[in-house]
Design a protein around this motif. Structure first.
Motif, PDB file in Angstrom:
ATOM      1  N   GLU A 180       0.826  -1.202   0.000  1.00 37.73           N
ATOM      2  CA  GLU A 180       0.000   0.000   0.000  1.00 37.73           C
ATOM      3  C   GLU A 180       0.862   1.255   0.000  1.00 37.73           C
ATOM      4  OE1 GLU A 180      -2.783  -0.741   3.158  1.00 37.73           O
ATOM      5  OE2 GLU A 180      -3.960  -1.950   1.752  1.00 37.73           O
ATOM      6  N   LEU A 196      -2.384  -5.778  -4.892  1.00 41.24           N
ATOM      7  CA  LEU A 196      -3.406  -5.380  -3.909  1.00 41.24           C
ATOM      8  C   LEU A 196      -4.803  -5.734  -4.409  1.00 41.24           C
ATOM      9  CD1 LEU A 196      -2.068  -1.891  -2.774  1.00 41.24           C
ATOM     10  CD2 LEU A 196      -2.504  -3.866  -1.291  1.00 41.24           C
ATOM     11  N   LYS A 205       0.009  -2.309  -7.102  1.00 42.04           N
ATOM     12  CA  LYS A 205      -1.437  -2.069  -7.203  1.00 42.04           C
ATOM     13  C   LYS A 205      -2.141  -3.333  -7.703  1.00 42.04           C
ATOM     14  CE  LYS A 205      -4.732   1.127  -9.191  1.00 42.04           C
ATOM     15  NZ  LYS A 205      -4.931   2.207 -10.128  1.00 42.04           N
TER      16      LYS A 205
END
Ligand SMILES: Nc1ncnc2c1ncn2[C@@H]1O[C@H](COP(=O)(O)OP(=O)(O)O)[C@@H](O)[C@H]1O
Ligand SMILES: [Mg+2]
Length: 293
Positions: free
Chosen positions: A232, A249, A246
């Motif tokens: 993050e 995630l 990203k």
């Protein structure tokens, strides 16, 4: 006697999970056979074997031995008929001619019934040639074809009400309904389409047999909290770029969503990791340790 059917959409890991389950049972000391259905062997290439046939052969993974076989409708029927007729030439007279072969191939559900007859031929039915195993793991067909397999006895039982054939069909069907013996596993991936199809398949099995299959969410790559925090931070530092962090995630989030959906479905659900190895035996070893069944 324990019979495990492993099914799911194509490519979700049915074969890998079925082999891992067979390995797990064999390691626990049970006489185990892994059965592939159909005419082409997947495990021949997967496990680098010369051939996989109707007659079981012993294979070894990580020092643990179990049997492997590939069963088609035609061979299961032949095996059973030979057992009754005893003499090969009699069998040939009845079955190895163009007329009866055509009949066997077109008789609806007969290949499926022969396969189920063979799979369920051990205790409590005890019919046909001996099946000396405690555990059978069936690397079964994908969704629609699997339902056709399960539906074969019910369809024939309705058509053949009396006589020995009707009795056989009904005894096969009663074993399928026996939750002490038969266990069903629907493998799926943490993605929208396989999850939707997996749940639908689970409902269909439950509707047909009143047995709830277990859902196995395969190839999950969950991250530790620490790594997620790191990702993050990395991601917010580079939010003008489509970053790999990203992607990871989002992957993690999507997996959680799919897992939630399965958990809420009311079926017992288990998650299996994505084993990051190209060595197939490693994959099977690791999955067999991860399985809780
Ligand atoms: N949990 C897993 N981790 C890593 N690789 C996997 C996993 N499950 C399946 N695979 C691999 O994915 C591929 C497809 O799996 P497979 O068992 O052949 O699917 P199916 O039988 O449903 O078509 C195989 O190469 C298999 O080794
Ligand atoms: Mg397969």
């Amino acid at each position: 006697m324990e019979i495990n059917f492993v099914t799911g959409k194509g490519g979700v890991g049915k074969s890998a999970v079925a082999a891992a389950l067979a390995l797990r049972r064999a390691r626990a000391g049970f006489r185990t056979i892994l059965v592939e259905l159909g005419d082409q062997s997947y495990f021949r290439d997967y496990l680098d074997l010369k051939e996989v046939q109707y007659r079981p052969q012993a294979i070894k993974i990580g020092g643990v031995q179990f049997d492997l076989a590939q069963w088609s409708g035609q061979e299961c029927l032949k095996d059973y008929a030979l057992h009754i007729l005893k003499i090969e030439s009699l069998y040939r007279l009845f079955f190895e001619n163009a007329v009866s072969r055509a009949l066997v191939n077109v008789a609806p559900a007969l290949p499926e019934l022969s396969i189920l007859g063979k799979i369920t031929s051990g205790p409590p039915r005890n019919v046909g040639p001996k099946l000396p195993y405690d555990v059978i793991v069936v690397d079964a067909y994908a969704s629609g074809h699997f339902m056709a397999l399960l539906n074969a006895p019910a369809g024939l039982a309705a058509a053949v009400k009396f006589g020995p054939m009707g009795e056989q069909v009904r005894s096969i069907d009663s074993v399928l309904h026996d939750q002490e013996i038969c266990h069903f596993y629907v493998v799926t991936l943490p993605e929208e389409l396989p999850v939707v199809e997996g749940l639908e398949l689970a409902h269909n099995i439950n509707k047909r047999l009143q047995i709830k299959p277990k859902l196995l969410l395969n190839r999950c790559l969950f991250f530790e909290e620490e790594l997620l925090t790191e990702l993050e931070q990395e991601n917010s530092a580079a939010d003008h770029l489509p970053s790999f962090s990203k992607y990871l995630l989002e992957l993690n989030l999507r997996q959680r969503l799919m897992q939630d959906r399965l958990l809420k479905s009311g079926y017992s659900t288990e998650t299996l990791p994505w084993v990051l190895s190209f060595d197939t035996k490693n994959v099977l070893e690791k999955l067999s340790q991860e399985l809780k069944i």
